[in-house]
Design a protein around this motif. Structure first.
Motif, PDB file in Angstrom:
ATOM      1  N   GLY A  72       0.846  -1.192   0.000  1.00  0.00           N
ATOM      2  CA  GLY A  72       0.000   0.000   0.000  1.00  0.00           C
ATOM      3  C   GLY A  72       0.880   1.240   0.000  1.00  0.00           C
TER       4      GLY A  72
ATOM      5  N   SER B  96       2.006  -1.456  -4.524  1.00  0.00           N
ATOM      6  CA  SER B  96       0.695  -0.836  -4.529  1.00  0.00           C
ATOM      7  C   SER B  96      -0.108  -1.394  -5.697  1.00  0.00           C
ATOM      8  CB  SER B  96       0.815   0.685  -4.626  1.00  0.00           C
ATOM      9  OG  SER B  96      -0.316   1.281  -4.049  1.00  0.00           O
TER      10      SER B  96
ATOM     11  N   CYS C  10      -0.744  -1.579   4.616  1.00  0.00           N
ATOM     12  CA  CYS C  10      -1.390  -0.257   4.717  1.00  0.00           C
ATOM     13  C   CYS C  10      -2.398  -0.084   3.598  1.00  0.00           C
ATOM     14  CB  CYS C  10      -0.349   0.847   4.619  1.00  0.00           C
ATOM     15  SG  CYS C  10       0.771   0.902   5.985  1.00  0.00           S
ATOM     16  N   VAL C  11      -3.331  -1.010   3.483  1.00  0.00           N
ATOM     17  CA  VAL C  11      -4.357  -0.896   2.436  1.00  0.00           C
ATOM     18  C   VAL C  11      -5.701  -0.577   3.093  1.00  0.00           C
ATOM     19  CG1 VAL C  11      -3.151  -2.448   0.851  1.00  0.00           C
ATOM     20  CG2 VAL C  11      -4.844  -3.385   2.441  1.00  0.00           C
ATOM     21  N   SER C  12      -6.658  -0.162   2.273  1.00  0.00           N
ATOM     22  CA  SER C  12      -8.011   0.105   2.780  1.00  0.00           C
ATOM     23  C   SER C  12      -8.494  -1.144   3.518  1.00  0.00           C
ATOM     24  CB  SER C  12      -8.968   0.378   1.636  1.00  0.00           C
ATOM     25  OG  SER C  12      -8.321   1.062   0.612  1.00  0.00           O
TER      26      SER C  12
END
Ligand SMILES: NC(=O)c1ccc[n+]([C@@H]2O[C@H](COP(=O)([O-])OP(=O)(O)OC[C@H]3O[C@@H](n4cnc5c(N)ncnc54)[C@H](OP(=O)(O)O)[C@@H]3O)[C@@H](O)[C@H]2O)c1
Length: 263
Positions: A7, A31, A66-68
């Motif tokens: 992310g 990403s 660190c992703v949604s």
């Protein structure tokens, strides 16, 4: 410590740079969109763009997911990490158990896991002083705890051990303190700009409101305004002014009722 990021959004953007400023090495960034990973690597010393989620040959010891929140399952399904590495998420609302369950289902090797939740609002374009950001840590392993506490203390002066239930409560409170407040300020700005008035006029009021709230042991006690005074004529006039904006009218009504009940 060698660290990789999965992310490249707001949190990855700030956290990766804070870790590098504290002497750690971010070696890879993945990403969904390659160009977003590339943009982040340009802010870092020596990080490479990782084109897929197979990190089997990575030298990283720690991976930040660190992703949604909604993308966590999709990402962990494809994720392959080196043996012995640690996977942490940075979410306020996802539990450690949520991550452990995904890892158990999708990872072929047992994975060390944890949570590293920075309690702040992050937008790429705004600088954040990480030293002041409370880092809320959770893990079930003593070894991982030592690693995460050391890492947190390298970038911040405020580190807490917070379990998943406590973090959910913090997140709920943060939605009121930050997200809803920001939305209300957006409404103020829109009302002013529709009437050719500048938001700058409200700046001293906004600053004083936050100053008072932060200094008050009971914030409800320093409430002011027509709802606090029970001034129904003004309330009716405001509601009439909002007749073209039924959503804002509803928000006004709900908040007015809530304030009245508190007083
Ligand atoms: N922003 C904050 O203020 C804040 C504060 C504390 C904690 N957090 C938590 O930190 C985490 C990341 O938040 P953020 O604000 O950095 O999010 P963000 O800026 O919206 O970025 C989301 C990231 O997730 C990726 N992504 C989204 N959907 C995906 C999918 N279906 N498959 C693969 N990747 C996907 C995006 O990739 P692309 O950009 O390449 O599409 C992007 O890198 C969340 O768990 C959030 O709750 C956020």
């Amino acid at each position: 410590m060698k660290i990789s990021f999965i992310g490249s959004g707001n949190v990855a953007w700030h956290l990766s740079q804070a870790l590098e400023n504290a002497g750690h090495a971010v070696i890879e960034v993945f990403s969904r969109e390659n160009r977003n990973a590339t943009a982040l690597t340009k802010q870092l010393y020596n990080a490479k763009v990782q084109k897929d989620l197979n990190f089997a040959n990575s030298d990283a010891e720690l991976f930040f997911l660190c992703v949604s929140d909604d993308a966590m399952e999709e990402v962990t399904r494809k994720l392959v990490l080196p043996e012995g590495s640690i996977l942490v998420h940075t979410s306020g609302s996802k539990s450690l158990k949520d991550l452990n369950e995904l890892v158990e289902v999708y990872s072929e090797i047992p994975q060390k896991t944890g949570v590293f939740y920075p309690l702040q609002t992050f937008s790429k374009v705004f600088h954040v002083n990480f030293e002041e950001v409370p880092i809320c840590i959770e893990t079930e392993s003593e070894d991982v705890e030592k690693v995460l506490i050391t890492l947190a203390q390298d970038i911040s002066e405020v580190t807490y051990s917070v379990n998943s239930d406590e973090r959910k409560v913090l997140h709920l409170a943060a939605v009121f303190a930050c997200n809803f407040t920001n939305h209300l300020l957006g409404i103020s700005q829109e009302i002013l700009s529709h009437n050719n008035l500048e938001m700058k006029l409200l700046e001293p009021l906004i600053k004083e409101t936050f100053k008072k709230a932060l200094k008050s042991p009971k914030i409800f006690n320093v409430q002011t305004g027509p709802a606090r005074r029970g001034d129904q004529k003004i309330i009716n006039r405001h509601l009439l002014s909002l007749k073209e904006k039924p959503d804002y009218q509803r928000i006004y009504q709900v908040l007015t009722e809530s304030i009245s009940k508190k007083n």
